[in-house]
Write a protein that holds these residues in place. Structure first.
Motif, PDB file in Angstrom:
ATOM      1  N   THR A   1      -9.591  38.460 152.204  1.00  0.00           N
ATOM      2  CA  THR A   1     -10.135  37.026 152.162  1.00  0.00           C
ATOM      3  C   THR A   1      -8.607  36.690 152.897  1.00  0.00           C
ATOM      4  N   ILE A   2      -9.170  35.458 152.643  1.00  0.00           N
ATOM      5  CA  ILE A   2      -9.025  34.514 153.406  1.00  0.00           C
ATOM      6  C   ILE A   2      -7.431  34.567 152.870  1.00  0.00           C
ATOM      7  N   GLU A   3      -6.239  34.151 153.465  1.00  0.00           N
ATOM      8  CA  GLU A   3      -4.860  33.724 153.045  1.00  0.00           C
ATOM      9  C   GLU A   3      -5.140  32.546 152.243  1.00  0.00           C
ATOM     10  N   GLY A   4      -4.515  33.529 150.933  1.00  0.00           N
ATOM     11  CA  GLY A   4      -4.283  32.419 150.208  1.00  0.00           C
ATOM     12  C   GLY A   4      -5.306  32.868 148.604  1.00  0.00           C
ATOM     13  N   MET A   5      -6.113  33.386 149.058  1.00  0.00           N
ATOM     14  CA  MET A   5      -7.358  33.662 147.644  1.00  0.00           C
ATOM     15  C   MET A   5      -7.247  34.827 147.471  1.00  0.00           C
ATOM     16  N   GLN A   6      -7.067  34.618 145.764  1.00  0.00           N
ATOM     17  CA  GLN A   6      -6.611  36.391 145.438  1.00  0.00           C
ATOM     18  C   GLN A   6      -7.485  36.351 143.599  1.00  0.00           C
ATOM     19  N   SER A   7      -7.189  37.964 143.734  1.00  0.00           N
ATOM     20  CA  SER A   7      -8.107  38.781 143.338  1.00  0.00           C
ATOM     21  C   SER A   7      -7.848  38.690 141.883  1.00  0.00           C
ATOM     22  N   ARG A   8      -8.167  37.642 140.490  1.00  0.00           N
ATOM     23  CA  ARG A   8      -7.795  37.772 138.767  1.00  0.00           C
ATOM     24  C   ARG A   8      -8.804  38.967 138.266  1.00  0.00           C
ATOM     25  N   THR A   9      -8.830  39.411 138.112  1.00  0.00           N
ATOM     26  CA  THR A   9      -9.309  39.876 136.377  1.00  0.00           C
ATOM     27  C   THR A   9      -8.788  39.568 134.852  1.00  0.00           C
ATOM     28  N   THR A  10     -10.635  38.963 134.723  1.00  0.00           N
ATOM     29  CA  THR A  10      -9.565  38.396 133.522  1.00  0.00           C
ATOM     30  C   THR A  10     -10.920  39.114 132.428  1.00  0.00           C
ATOM     31  N   TYR A  11     -10.551  39.234 131.442  1.00  0.00           N
ATOM     32  CA  TYR A  11     -10.152  40.772 130.605  1.00  0.00           C
ATOM     33  C   TYR A  11     -11.808  39.137 129.000  1.00  0.00           C
ATOM     34  N   SER A  12     -12.025  39.564 128.512  1.00  0.00           N
ATOM     35  CA  SER A  12     -12.723  38.916 127.381  1.00  0.00           C
ATOM     36  C   SER A  12     -13.320  39.638 126.390  1.00  0.00           C
ATOM     37  N   ALA A  13     -14.033  39.665 125.546  1.00  0.00           N
ATOM     38  CA  ALA A  13     -14.733  40.726 124.829  1.00  0.00           C
ATOM     39  C   ALA A  13     -15.907  40.237 123.435  1.00  0.00           C
ATOM     40  N   ALA A  14     -16.923  40.344 123.162  1.00  0.00           N
ATOM     41  CA  ALA A  14     -17.864  40.246 122.056  1.00  0.00           C
ATOM     42  C   ALA A  14     -18.523  41.015 121.390  1.00  0.00           C
ATOM     43  N   VAL A  15     -18.093  40.382 120.088  1.00  0.00           N
ATOM     44  CA  VAL A  15     -19.528  41.430 118.891  1.00  0.00           C
ATOM     45  C   VAL A  15     -20.424  41.800 119.283  1.00  0.00           C
ATOM     46  N   THR A  16     -20.258  42.923 119.098  1.00  0.00           N
ATOM     47  CA  THR A  16     -22.245  43.009 118.821  1.00  0.00           C
ATOM     48  C   THR A  16     -22.607  43.978 117.757  1.00  0.00           C
ATOM     49  N   ASP A  17     -21.606  44.099 116.918  1.00  0.00           N
ATOM     50  CA  ASP A  17     -21.764  44.639 115.853  1.00  0.00           C
ATOM     51  C   ASP A  17     -20.698  44.104 114.160  1.00  0.00           C
ATOM     52  N   ILE A  18     -21.742  43.905 114.180  1.00  0.00           N
ATOM     53  CA  ILE A  18     -20.690  42.444 113.490  1.00  0.00           C
ATOM     54  C   ILE A  18     -20.362  43.409 112.027  1.00  0.00           C
TER      55      ILE A  18
END
Lengths: 200, 231
Positions: free
Chosen positions: B139-156
Protein backbone atom coordinates in the motif's frame (compact mmCIF):
# COMPACT_ATOMS: atom_id res chain seq x y z
CA UNK A 1 23.07 -28.55 34.63
CA UNK A 2 23.17 -25.24 36.47
CA UNK A 3 20.28 -23.00 37.28
CA UNK A 4 19.71 -19.52 35.94
CA UNK A 5 19.81 -16.84 38.62
CA UNK A 6 17.96 -13.57 38.15
CA UNK A 7 18.83 -10.48 40.16
CA UNK A 8 15.61 -8.47 40.26
CA UNK A 9 17.39 -5.36 41.48
CA UNK A 10 19.83 -5.17 38.56
CA UNK A 11 17.75 -7.18 36.07
CA UNK A 12 20.78 -9.31 35.33
CA UNK A 13 20.62 -13.04 34.60
CA UNK A 14 23.52 -15.27 35.54
CA UNK A 15 24.18 -18.84 34.60
CA UNK A 16 27.06 -20.69 36.19
CA UNK A 17 28.51 -17.36 37.29
CA UNK A 18 28.34 -15.75 33.87
CA UNK A 19 26.12 -12.82 32.89
CA UNK A 20 23.62 -13.92 30.28
CA UNK A 21 22.00 -11.57 27.79
CA UNK A 22 18.27 -11.38 28.32
CA UNK A 23 15.51 -11.32 25.77
CA UNK A 24 14.78 -7.63 26.30
CA UNK A 25 18.49 -6.82 26.41
CA UNK A 26 18.93 -8.42 22.99
CA UNK A 27 15.93 -6.56 21.59
CA UNK A 28 17.23 -3.30 23.02
CA UNK A 29 20.73 -3.97 21.69
CA UNK A 30 19.26 -4.41 18.22
CA UNK A 31 17.58 -1.03 18.56
CA UNK A 32 14.14 -2.55 18.14
CA UNK A 33 12.45 -1.11 21.20
CA UNK A 34 11.25 1.71 18.99
CA UNK A 35 10.52 5.33 19.71
CA UNK A 36 8.27 4.43 22.63
CA UNK A 37 11.27 3.27 24.66
CA UNK A 38 12.21 6.87 25.42
CA UNK A 39 8.99 7.21 27.39
CA UNK A 40 9.74 4.31 29.72
CA UNK A 41 10.39 5.87 33.09
CA UNK A 42 11.59 4.45 36.38
CA UNK A 43 8.10 5.07 37.72
CA UNK A 44 6.37 3.20 34.90
CA UNK A 45 8.83 0.31 35.21
CA UNK A 46 8.22 0.18 38.97
CA UNK A 47 4.49 0.21 38.39
CA UNK A 48 4.88 -2.64 35.89
CA UNK A 49 6.90 -4.64 38.41
CA UNK A 50 4.29 -4.13 41.15
CA UNK A 51 1.44 -5.14 38.86
CA UNK A 52 3.34 -8.21 37.64
CA UNK A 53 4.04 -9.26 41.22
CA UNK A 54 0.40 -8.77 42.21
CA UNK A 55 -0.83 -10.81 39.23
CA UNK A 56 1.63 -13.57 40.11
CA UNK A 57 0.44 -13.55 43.71
CA UNK A 58 -3.13 -13.87 42.46
CA UNK A 59 -2.20 -16.84 40.27
CA UNK A 60 -0.45 -18.47 43.21
CA UNK A 61 -3.69 -18.13 45.17
CA UNK A 62 -2.29 -15.54 47.53
CA UNK A 63 -3.61 -12.14 48.39
CA UNK A 64 -2.34 -9.47 46.05
CA UNK A 65 -1.77 -5.98 47.37
CA UNK A 66 -1.54 -2.92 45.14
CA UNK A 67 -2.06 0.83 45.59
CA UNK A 68 -5.64 1.87 44.75
CA UNK A 69 -4.41 3.71 41.66
CA UNK A 70 -2.99 0.45 40.26
CA UNK A 71 -5.65 -1.95 41.46
CA UNK A 72 -7.47 -1.68 38.12
CA UNK A 73 -4.59 -3.46 36.33
CA UNK A 74 -4.99 -6.45 38.64
CA UNK A 75 -8.78 -6.43 38.23
CA UNK A 76 -8.27 -6.30 34.46
CA UNK A 77 -6.06 -9.40 34.67
CA UNK A 78 -8.29 -11.37 37.03
CA UNK A 79 -11.30 -10.52 34.83
CA UNK A 80 -9.52 -12.09 31.85
CA UNK A 81 -8.21 -14.97 33.94
CA UNK A 82 -11.70 -15.90 35.17
CA UNK A 83 -13.09 -15.77 31.65
CA UNK A 84 -10.37 -17.76 29.93
CA UNK A 85 -9.31 -20.10 32.77
CA UNK A 86 -5.79 -20.90 31.55
CA UNK A 87 -3.56 -23.38 33.35
CA UNK A 88 -0.08 -22.13 34.12
CA UNK A 89 3.01 -24.32 34.21
CA UNK A 90 5.38 -21.37 34.68
CA UNK A 91 4.57 -18.16 36.52
CA UNK A 92 7.37 -15.62 36.26
CA UNK A 93 10.05 -18.32 36.23
CA UNK A 94 13.41 -17.25 34.80
CA UNK A 95 14.56 -19.50 31.99
CA UNK A 96 17.89 -19.98 30.27
CA UNK A 97 18.46 -21.54 26.88
CA UNK A 98 21.96 -22.83 26.31
CA UNK A 99 21.10 -23.29 22.63
CA UNK A 100 20.42 -19.60 22.22
CA UNK A 101 22.58 -18.36 25.11
CA UNK A 102 19.74 -16.15 26.23
CA UNK A 103 17.76 -15.84 29.42
CA UNK A 104 14.38 -14.33 30.11
CA UNK A 105 11.23 -14.56 32.13
CA UNK A 106 7.98 -15.07 30.31
CA UNK A 107 5.17 -13.88 32.53
CA UNK A 108 3.10 -17.00 31.98
CA UNK A 109 3.55 -20.30 30.18
CA UNK A 110 0.80 -22.86 30.14
CA UNK A 111 -2.25 -24.02 28.27
CA UNK A 112 -5.62 -22.57 27.44
CA UNK A 113 -8.44 -24.61 25.92
CA UNK A 114 -5.94 -27.43 25.53
CA UNK A 115 -3.51 -25.33 23.48
CA UNK A 116 -0.05 -24.38 24.71
CA UNK A 117 0.47 -20.67 25.09
CA UNK A 118 2.90 -18.08 26.32
CA UNK A 119 1.65 -14.81 27.74
CA UNK A 120 3.28 -11.50 28.52
CA UNK A 121 1.41 -9.04 30.70
CA UNK A 122 1.63 -5.41 29.68
CA UNK A 123 0.64 -2.28 31.57
CA UNK A 124 1.61 -0.14 28.59
CA UNK A 125 0.44 0.05 25.00
CA UNK A 126 1.09 -2.44 22.19
CA UNK A 127 4.50 -2.08 20.55
CA UNK A 128 5.99 -3.50 17.39
CA UNK A 129 8.49 -5.66 19.25
CA UNK A 130 6.04 -7.53 21.50
CA UNK A 131 5.58 -10.34 18.97
CA UNK A 132 9.34 -10.70 18.69
CA UNK A 133 9.69 -10.76 22.47
CA UNK A 134 7.13 -13.55 22.75
CA UNK A 135 8.83 -15.53 19.98
CA UNK A 136 12.13 -15.27 21.86
CA UNK A 137 10.48 -16.43 25.07
CA UNK A 138 8.91 -19.32 23.17
CA UNK A 139 12.38 -20.39 22.03
CA UNK A 140 13.62 -20.37 25.64
CA UNK A 141 10.97 -22.77 26.92
CA UNK A 142 11.67 -26.04 25.16
CA UNK A 143 8.92 -28.19 26.70
CA UNK A 144 6.89 -27.53 23.55
CA UNK A 145 8.43 -27.32 20.06
CA UNK A 146 8.83 -23.73 18.82
CA UNK A 147 5.99 -22.11 16.89
CA UNK A 148 3.37 -24.39 18.42
CA UNK A 149 2.52 -22.14 21.33
CA UNK A 150 0.03 -19.33 20.93
CA UNK A 151 1.77 -16.04 21.69
CA UNK A 152 -0.43 -13.62 23.56
CA UNK A 153 0.32 -10.18 24.94
CA UNK A 154 -2.23 -9.22 27.53
CA UNK A 155 -2.71 -5.48 27.72
CA UNK A 156 -4.05 -4.75 31.20
CA UNK A 157 -6.33 -1.78 31.62
CA UNK A 158 -5.94 0.73 34.40
CA UNK A 159 -9.68 1.07 34.87
CA UNK A 160 -10.20 -2.64 35.51
CA UNK A 161 -11.90 -3.43 32.21
CA UNK A 162 -11.25 -6.82 30.63
CA UNK A 163 -7.63 -7.03 29.50
CA UNK A 164 -7.18 -6.92 25.76
CA UNK A 165 -5.37 -9.95 24.39
CA UNK A 166 -3.42 -9.61 21.19
CA UNK A 167 -2.15 -12.75 19.52
CA UNK A 168 1.04 -12.54 17.53
CA UNK A 169 1.04 -14.89 14.57
CA UNK A 170 3.83 -13.82 12.25
CA UNK A 171 6.48 -16.59 11.94
CA UNK A 172 8.91 -13.90 10.77
CA UNK A 173 9.16 -12.98 14.46
CA UNK A 174 11.00 -16.29 14.95
CA UNK A 175 13.37 -15.61 12.06
CA UNK A 176 14.25 -12.29 13.64
CA UNK A 177 14.42 -13.88 17.09
CA UNK A 178 16.92 -16.48 15.88
CA UNK A 179 18.91 -13.72 14.24
CA UNK A 180 19.09 -11.72 17.44
CA UNK A 181 19.99 -14.76 19.49
CA UNK A 182 22.65 -16.14 17.19
CA UNK A 183 24.99 -13.43 18.46
CA UNK A 184 27.25 -14.85 21.15
CA UNK A 185 29.22 -11.68 21.75
CA UNK A 186 26.48 -9.81 23.58
CA UNK A 187 27.70 -10.53 27.04
CA UNK A 188 25.58 -8.50 29.45
CA UNK A 189 28.68 -6.76 30.80
CA UNK A 190 29.26 -5.03 27.49
CA UNK A 191 25.78 -3.68 27.07
CA UNK A 192 24.99 -0.16 28.16
CA UNK A 193 22.95 0.07 31.32
CA UNK A 194 20.05 1.55 29.37
CA UNK A 195 19.73 -1.74 27.57
CA UNK A 196 19.16 -3.63 30.76
CA UNK A 197 15.61 -2.97 29.91
CA UNK A 198 12.49 -3.66 31.89
CA UNK A 199 9.36 -3.14 29.88
CA UNK A 200 6.38 -1.81 31.82
CA UNK B 1 -39.67 32.25 15.19
CA UNK B 2 -38.25 30.00 12.53
CA UNK B 3 -39.81 30.74 9.19
CA UNK B 4 -38.48 28.89 6.24
CA UNK B 5 -39.85 29.86 2.91
CA UNK B 6 -38.86 28.40 -0.40
CA UNK B 7 -37.76 31.43 -2.40
CA UNK B 8 -36.81 29.31 -5.34
CA UNK B 9 -37.12 25.62 -6.06
CA UNK B 10 -33.52 25.01 -5.06
CA UNK B 11 -32.98 27.56 -2.27
CA UNK B 12 -34.37 28.15 1.20
CA UNK B 13 -34.66 31.34 3.23
CA UNK B 14 -34.59 30.96 6.98
CA UNK B 15 -35.77 33.46 9.57
CA UNK B 16 -34.58 32.15 12.91
CA UNK B 17 -35.77 35.06 15.08
CA UNK B 18 -37.90 33.84 18.00
CA UNK B 19 -41.63 34.72 17.90
CA UNK B 20 -42.09 37.34 20.65
CA UNK B 21 -45.80 36.66 21.04
CA UNK B 22 -45.22 32.96 21.61
CA UNK B 23 -42.42 33.67 24.07
CA UNK B 24 -44.44 36.13 26.15
CA UNK B 25 -47.50 33.88 26.29
CA UNK B 26 -45.36 30.92 27.35
CA UNK B 27 -43.59 32.95 30.02
CA UNK B 28 -46.92 34.18 31.37
CA UNK B 29 -48.32 30.67 31.61
CA UNK B 30 -45.20 29.37 33.36
CA UNK B 31 -45.40 32.24 35.81
CA UNK B 32 -49.08 31.53 36.51
CA UNK B 33 -48.38 27.82 37.01
CA UNK B 34 -46.20 28.63 40.00
CA UNK B 35 -49.19 30.21 41.74
CA UNK B 36 -51.51 27.22 41.31
CA UNK B 37 -52.53 25.47 44.54
CA UNK B 38 -55.03 22.65 44.96
CA UNK B 39 -56.70 22.30 48.36
CA UNK B 40 -60.39 22.05 47.48
CA UNK B 41 -62.50 20.55 44.68
CA UNK B 42 -63.00 24.10 43.34
CA UNK B 43 -59.23 24.66 43.33
CA UNK B 44 -58.82 21.42 41.40
CA UNK B 45 -61.44 22.42 38.78
CA UNK B 46 -59.76 25.81 38.39
CA UNK B 47 -56.35 24.16 38.11
CA UNK B 48 -57.63 21.71 35.49
CA UNK B 49 -58.91 24.64 33.40
CA UNK B 50 -55.45 26.16 33.64
CA UNK B 51 -53.93 22.76 32.77
CA UNK B 52 -56.09 22.63 29.66
CA UNK B 53 -54.75 26.08 28.65
CA UNK B 54 -51.17 24.89 29.11
CA UNK B 55 -51.82 21.78 27.05
CA UNK B 56 -53.45 23.82 24.28
CA UNK B 57 -50.47 26.16 24.30
CA UNK B 58 -48.06 23.25 24.07
CA UNK B 59 -49.94 21.74 21.12
CA UNK B 60 -50.12 25.14 19.41
CA UNK B 61 -46.34 25.64 19.71
CA UNK B 62 -45.66 22.13 18.48
CA UNK B 63 -47.94 22.69 15.50
CA UNK B 64 -46.33 26.02 14.58
CA UNK B 65 -42.83 24.57 14.73
CA UNK B 66 -43.90 21.47 12.86
CA UNK B 67 -45.08 23.67 9.98
CA UNK B 68 -41.97 25.84 10.20
CA UNK B 69 -39.64 22.84 10.13
CA UNK B 70 -41.44 20.99 7.34
CA UNK B 71 -39.61 22.69 4.43
CA UNK B 72 -36.33 22.25 6.25
CA UNK B 73 -37.02 18.54 6.77
CA UNK B 74 -37.96 18.22 3.10
CA UNK B 75 -34.78 20.07 2.13
CA UNK B 76 -32.66 17.82 4.35
CA UNK B 77 -34.28 14.79 2.75
CA UNK B 78 -33.35 16.15 -0.67
CA UNK B 79 -29.75 16.84 0.38
CA UNK B 80 -29.49 13.41 2.04
CA UNK B 81 -30.65 11.84 -1.20
CA UNK B 82 -28.10 13.77 -3.25
CA UNK B 83 -25.32 12.87 -0.79
CA UNK B 84 -26.30 9.20 -0.80
CA UNK B 85 -26.37 9.06 -4.59
CA UNK B 86 -22.77 10.29 -4.63
CA UNK B 87 -21.41 8.39 -1.63
CA UNK B 88 -23.10 5.05 -2.38
CA UNK B 89 -21.21 4.24 -5.60
CA UNK B 90 -17.98 5.63 -4.10
CA UNK B 91 -18.32 3.31 -1.12
CA UNK B 92 -18.92 0.34 -3.45
CA UNK B 93 -15.80 1.25 -5.42
CA UNK B 94 -13.80 1.78 -2.23
CA UNK B 95 -14.92 -1.57 -0.82
CA UNK B 96 -14.16 -3.42 -4.06
CA UNK B 97 -10.61 -2.10 -4.32
CA UNK B 98 -9.99 -2.55 -0.61
CA UNK B 99 -11.11 -6.18 -0.75
CA UNK B 100 -8.80 -6.81 -3.71
CA UNK B 101 -5.80 -5.41 -1.79
CA UNK B 102 -6.76 -7.21 1.45
CA UNK B 103 -7.19 -10.54 -0.37
CA UNK B 104 -3.85 -10.11 -2.12
CA UNK B 105 -2.09 -9.06 1.09
CA UNK B 106 -3.60 -11.98 3.01
CA UNK B 107 -2.48 -14.45 0.35
CA UNK B 108 0.99 -12.95 0.32
CA UNK B 109 1.17 -13.00 4.13
CA UNK B 110 0.00 -16.63 4.29
CA UNK B 111 2.62 -17.71 1.75
CA UNK B 112 5.30 -15.69 3.55
CA UNK B 113 4.25 -17.18 6.89
CA UNK B 114 4.53 -20.72 5.52
CA UNK B 115 7.98 -20.02 4.15
CA UNK B 116 9.07 -18.29 7.35
CA UNK B 117 7.76 -21.14 9.52
CA UNK B 118 9.63 -23.70 7.40
CA UNK B 119 12.75 -21.55 7.46
CA UNK B 120 12.59 -21.31 11.26
CA UNK B 121 12.24 -25.07 11.57
CA UNK B 122 15.23 -25.56 9.30
CA UNK B 123 17.29 -23.07 11.31
CA UNK B 124 16.36 -24.79 14.54
CA UNK B 125 17.43 -28.08 13.01
CA UNK B 126 20.87 -26.64 12.35
CA UNK B 127 20.62 -24.82 9.06
CA UNK B 128 22.41 -21.45 8.96
CA UNK B 129 20.42 -18.58 10.41
CA UNK B 130 19.08 -16.43 7.61
CA UNK B 131 18.19 -12.78 7.59
CA UNK B 132 14.55 -11.85 7.76
CA UNK B 133 13.14 -11.20 4.29
CA UNK B 134 12.50 -7.58 3.47
CA UNK B 135 8.80 -6.86 3.28
CA UNK B 136 7.58 -5.35 0.04
CA UNK B 137 5.05 -2.59 0.50
CA UNK B 138 1.54 -3.39 -0.76
CA UNK B 139 0.00 0.00 0.00
CA UNK B 140 1.06 3.62 -0.23
CA UNK B 141 2.99 5.09 2.68
CA UNK B 142 0.79 6.01 5.62
CA UNK B 143 -1.97 3.53 4.79
CA UNK B 144 -2.32 1.04 7.58
CA UNK B 145 -4.13 -2.26 7.81
CA UNK B 146 -6.50 -2.42 10.73
CA UNK B 147 -8.51 -5.43 11.86
CA UNK B 148 -11.65 -4.82 13.85
CA UNK B 149 -13.74 -7.40 15.62
CA UNK B 150 -17.44 -7.51 16.32
CA UNK B 151 -19.97 -10.19 17.12
CA UNK B 152 -23.66 -10.75 16.50
CA UNK B 153 -26.26 -12.89 18.22
CA UNK B 154 -27.42 -15.80 16.08
CA UNK B 155 -29.30 -17.75 18.76
CA UNK B 156 -30.73 -15.61 21.57
CA UNK B 157 -32.06 -18.67 23.41
CA UNK B 158 -28.60 -20.28 23.50
CA UNK B 159 -27.08 -17.03 24.72
CA UNK B 160 -29.67 -16.56 27.46
CA UNK B 161 -29.28 -20.18 28.58
CA UNK B 162 -25.51 -19.83 28.70
CA UNK B 163 -25.68 -16.63 30.76
CA UNK B 164 -28.28 -18.11 33.08
CA UNK B 165 -26.30 -21.34 33.37
CA UNK B 166 -23.16 -19.50 34.34
CA UNK B 167 -25.06 -17.50 36.97
CA UNK B 168 -26.48 -20.74 38.36
CA UNK B 169 -23.06 -22.42 38.41
CA UNK B 170 -21.63 -19.47 40.32
CA UNK B 171 -24.39 -19.76 42.92
CA UNK B 172 -23.33 -21.83 45.92
CA UNK B 173 -25.17 -25.00 46.86
CA UNK B 174 -25.67 -26.78 43.54
CA UNK B 175 -25.04 -30.51 43.64
CA UNK B 176 -22.75 -32.26 41.16
CA UNK B 177 -25.81 -33.68 39.39
CA UNK B 178 -27.39 -30.24 39.11
CA UNK B 179 -24.15 -28.74 37.85
CA UNK B 180 -23.80 -31.50 35.25
CA UNK B 181 -27.39 -30.89 34.11
CA UNK B 182 -26.83 -27.13 33.90
CA UNK B 183 -23.62 -27.67 31.95
CA UNK B 184 -25.35 -30.02 29.53
CA UNK B 185 -28.47 -27.91 28.97
CA UNK B 186 -27.11 -24.38 29.20
CA UNK B 187 -23.51 -24.68 27.92
CA UNK B 188 -22.31 -22.07 30.43
CA UNK B 189 -18.97 -20.34 30.07
CA UNK B 190 -17.36 -17.64 32.22
CA UNK B 191 -17.50 -15.44 29.13
CA UNK B 192 -21.30 -15.50 29.21
CA UNK B 193 -21.79 -12.62 31.59
CA UNK B 194 -25.02 -10.79 32.37
CA UNK B 195 -23.58 -7.68 30.70
CA UNK B 196 -24.21 -9.36 27.33
CA UNK B 197 -27.97 -9.19 27.84
CA UNK B 198 -30.21 -6.18 27.86
CA UNK B 199 -33.89 -6.18 28.85
CA UNK B 200 -36.27 -4.89 26.20
CA UNK B 201 -37.97 -1.83 27.68
CA UNK B 202 -40.53 -1.56 24.83
CA UNK B 203 -41.55 -5.20 25.26
CA UNK B 204 -41.67 -4.90 29.05
CA UNK B 205 -43.78 -1.74 28.80
CA UNK B 206 -46.11 -3.45 26.33
CA UNK B 207 -46.54 -6.31 28.81
CA UNK B 208 -47.22 -3.81 31.60
CA UNK B 209 -49.85 -2.03 29.51
CA UNK B 210 -51.49 -5.37 28.71
CA UNK B 211 -51.39 -6.97 32.15
CA UNK B 212 -51.42 -3.83 34.31
CA UNK B 213 -51.41 -4.77 38.01
CA UNK B 214 -51.16 -8.46 37.14
CA UNK B 215 -47.65 -8.03 35.77
CA UNK B 216 -45.49 -10.53 37.68
CA UNK B 217 -42.11 -10.87 35.98
CA UNK B 218 -39.29 -11.41 38.51
CA UNK B 219 -36.76 -8.61 38.53
CA UNK B 220 -39.22 -6.02 37.25
CA UNK B 221 -41.45 -3.53 38.99
CA UNK B 222 -44.72 -2.02 37.80
CA UNK B 223 -45.22 1.72 37.84
CA UNK B 224 -48.53 3.40 37.11
CA UNK B 225 -48.69 7.09 36.35
CA UNK B 226 -51.85 9.21 36.27
CA UNK B 227 -52.00 12.11 33.85
CA UNK B 228 -54.79 14.52 32.87
CA UNK B 229 -55.44 15.35 29.25
CA UNK B 230 -57.76 18.10 27.99
CA UNK B 231 -59.77 17.19 24.90
Amino acid sequence: MGRVVFDAATHVYQFEGRDIPSVTTRIAAAGLLGAGAQFYTTASAARGTRVHLACAEYDHGREAVLPDTERGFLDSYTFWQKMMRPTWSHIEQPQYSSTHDTAGTADRVGTMNGQPLIVDLKTGSPASWHGLQLAMYDLLYDDVPPQQRRRLALYLRKDGRLAQSVEYLDPADYTLALNLMKRTDTDGDHLPSLERHVDP
Amino acid sequence: MAIISPALNDTLTLDLKPNRELSSQTTALISLSEQVVVHTPEDSVEASAFLAKVQHMRRWITGIYKDAKAPLIAAKKTLDGQEKSLLGPLEVAEDRVMQLIVAFTKKEAAERALLAAASVQAQLAGAPVVESPVLVATTIEGMQSRTTYSAAVTDIRALVLSVAGQILLDEPGATKVTKAWITKVCAPTPQSTLSLLEASAPNLNALARALRIDLAVPGTTLTSTVTLVAR
